[in-house]
Design a protein around this motif. Structure first.
Motif, PDB file in Angstrom:
ATOM      1  N   LEU A  65      36.670  45.880  55.009  1.00  0.00           N
ATOM      2  CA  LEU A  65      35.338  45.554  54.507  1.00  0.00           C
ATOM      3  C   LEU A  65      34.367  46.566  55.086  1.00  0.00           C
ATOM      4  O   LEU A  65      34.340  46.756  56.306  1.00  0.00           O
ATOM      5  CB  LEU A  65      34.920  44.145  54.937  1.00  0.00           C
ATOM      6  N   THR A  67      30.264  48.225  55.055  1.00  0.00           N
ATOM      7  CA  THR A  67      28.865  48.069  54.663  1.00  0.00           C
ATOM      8  C   THR A  67      28.077  49.304  55.083  1.00  0.00           C
ATOM      9  O   THR A  67      28.459  50.019  56.005  1.00  0.00           O
ATOM     10  CB  THR A  67      28.230  46.828  55.310  1.00  0.00           C
ATOM     11  N   THR A  74      23.455  40.346  53.300  1.00  0.00           N
ATOM     12  CA  THR A  74      24.516  40.311  52.300  1.00  0.00           C
ATOM     13  C   THR A  74      24.622  41.662  51.606  1.00  0.00           C
ATOM     14  O   THR A  74      23.622  42.229  51.170  1.00  0.00           O
ATOM     15  CB  THR A  74      24.251  39.208  51.261  1.00  0.00           C
ATOM     16  N   ASN A  84      29.282  50.290  50.227  1.00  0.00           N
ATOM     17  CA  ASN A  84      29.685  48.903  50.416  1.00  0.00           C
ATOM     18  C   ASN A  84      30.947  48.674  49.587  1.00  0.00           C
ATOM     19  O   ASN A  84      30.910  48.761  48.359  1.00  0.00           O
ATOM     20  CB  ASN A  84      28.582  47.945  49.958  1.00  0.00           C
ATOM     21  N   ALA A  86      35.292  46.879  49.547  1.00  0.00           N
ATOM     22  CA  ALA A  86      36.420  46.171  50.150  1.00  0.00           C
ATOM     23  C   ALA A  86      37.700  46.793  49.613  1.00  0.00           C
ATOM     24  O   ALA A  86      37.741  47.290  48.482  1.00  0.00           O
ATOM     25  CB  ALA A  86      36.367  44.685  49.803  1.00  0.00           C
ATOM     26  N   GLU A 189      31.281  40.215  47.778  1.00  0.00           N
ATOM     27  CA  GLU A 189      30.208  40.438  48.729  1.00  0.00           C
ATOM     28  C   GLU A 189      30.652  40.075  50.131  1.00  0.00           C
ATOM     29  O   GLU A 189      31.606  39.313  50.330  1.00  0.00           O
ATOM     30  CB  GLU A 189      28.969  39.616  48.359  1.00  0.00           C
ATOM     31  N   ILE A 190      29.961  40.634  51.096  1.00  0.00           N
ATOM     32  CA  ILE A 190      30.139  40.286  52.493  1.00  0.00           C
ATOM     33  C   ILE A 190      28.774  39.916  53.055  1.00  0.00           C
ATOM     34  O   ILE A 190      27.776  40.575  52.753  1.00  0.00           O
ATOM     35  CB  ILE A 190      30.761  41.449  53.309  1.00  0.00           C
ATOM     36  N   THR A 191      28.737  38.863  53.843  1.00  0.00           N
ATOM     37  CA  THR A 191      27.519  38.473  54.540  1.00  0.00           C
ATOM     38  C   THR A 191      27.756  38.575  56.033  1.00  0.00           C
ATOM     39  O   THR A 191      28.622  37.869  56.580  1.00  0.00           O
ATOM     40  CB  THR A 191      27.097  37.037  54.186  1.00  0.00           C
ATOM     41  N   GLU A 203      30.966  36.058  56.497  1.00  0.00           N
ATOM     42  CA  GLU A 203      31.799  35.571  55.409  1.00  0.00           C
ATOM     43  C   GLU A 203      32.004  36.671  54.369  1.00  0.00           C
ATOM     44  O   GLU A 203      31.223  37.623  54.309  1.00  0.00           O
ATOM     45  CB  GLU A 203      31.165  34.349  54.740  1.00  0.00           C
ATOM     46  N   PHE A 204      33.040  36.519  53.530  1.00  0.00           N
ATOM     47  CA  PHE A 204      33.268  37.507  52.473  1.00  0.00           C
ATOM     48  C   PHE A 204      34.112  36.911  51.359  1.00  0.00           C
ATOM     49  O   PHE A 204      34.778  35.881  51.510  1.00  0.00           O
ATOM     50  CB  PHE A 204      33.955  38.758  53.030  1.00  0.00           C
ATOM     51  N   LYS A 205      34.065  37.598  50.212  1.00  0.00           N
ATOM     52  CA  LYS A 205      34.946  37.330  49.083  1.00  0.00           C
ATOM     53  C   LYS A 205      34.971  38.596  48.240  1.00  0.00           C
ATOM     54  O   LYS A 205      34.002  39.363  48.234  1.00  0.00           O
ATOM     55  CB  LYS A 205      34.453  36.146  48.251  1.00  0.00           C
TER      56      LYS A 205
END
Length: 230
Positions: A65, A67, A74, A84, A86, A189-191, A203-205
């Motif tokens: 991941l 950023t 986010t 950004n 994954a 997204e990743i937060t 968190e991520f998805k």
């Protein structure tokens, strides 16, 4: 054939996972293939431009991941901002699969923003569009008193679009446009929730795609107090 190979690799690795979600310190896990994928090791790497890369490993896999900033917030995957992103890489007995949230053509996942509102439009739950790299996108639009489009939501995703496409909404004066954020094969997204003395939690998805269009999806991802690699 490629889909079968990816499924085979996934079954081999996931056979050792459990259904239970447990948060240890540090921890990195997500839901993948109907079960919990849990990393054996995870580390944060800082680059010279202020960006962050989180890498999580199992015996056969590497999940990344990245950023553009280390600041909490986010960050969206699969957009024109490829800082950004994954990715998911697996190598079992020399059989390799490599997926990432790259720029890839497909059905629209989300609209980024309205780039021009135009005027003389009326509210429409099935507005046709033209332009961009694909075709078939339909939108539900809302307008203000001047007939300018102020909200647009996807009702038919179409096909063949790429992140960053500018699409025209038909009707009105023909000048309302929207920008595509990302597509179904490449998004997420990743937060970063907190950074506490160099330990990252969030968190991520994501859904990532390989060169042939095969996808993998991770959901309900969590990382807890992952340290910066020294």
């Amino acid at each position: 054939m490629k889909n079968i190979v990816v499924l085979f690799l996934s079954v081999l690795v996931l056979s050792s996972c459990t259904q239970d979600i447990e948060i240890n310190e540090p921890a990195f896990q997500a839901k993948y293939g109907g079960v919990i994928w849990r990393a054996n090791d995870a580390r944060v790497f800082l680059d010279g431009t202020g960006g962050v890369t989180i890498k999580a490993f199992t015996q056969y896999e590497e999940l990344t991941l990245a950023t553009s900033s280390a600041d909490p917030g986010t960050y969206v995957f699969g957009t024109t901002n490829q800082n950004n992103y994954a990715s998911y890489y697996i190598d079992v007995q020399g059989i390799i699969a490599d997926h990432e949230t790259s720029i890839f053509p497909g059905p629209v996942n989300k609209i980024a923003n309205i780039t021009s509102g135009g005027f003389n439009y009326t509210e429409n739950n099935d507005a046709l569009t033209s332009g961009g790299s694909g075709s078939g996108l339909k939108l539900a639009i809302k307008v203000n008193n001047n007939g300018s489009v102020i909200e647009a939501n996807v009702v038919a995703r179409g096909t063949g679009y790429v992140a960053g496409d500018i699409v025209t909404i038909l009707g009105g004066n023909g000048l309302a446009t929207v920008r595509i954020l990302n597509v179904q094969q490449s998004n997420g997204e990743i937060t970063i929730e907190s950074v506490d003395n160099g330990f990252f939690t969030g968190e991520f998805k994501f859904t990532a795609v390989d060169d042939e269009g095969n996808t993998v999806s991770f959901s309900k991802g969590k990382f807890y107090r992952i340290p910066i690699f020294q």
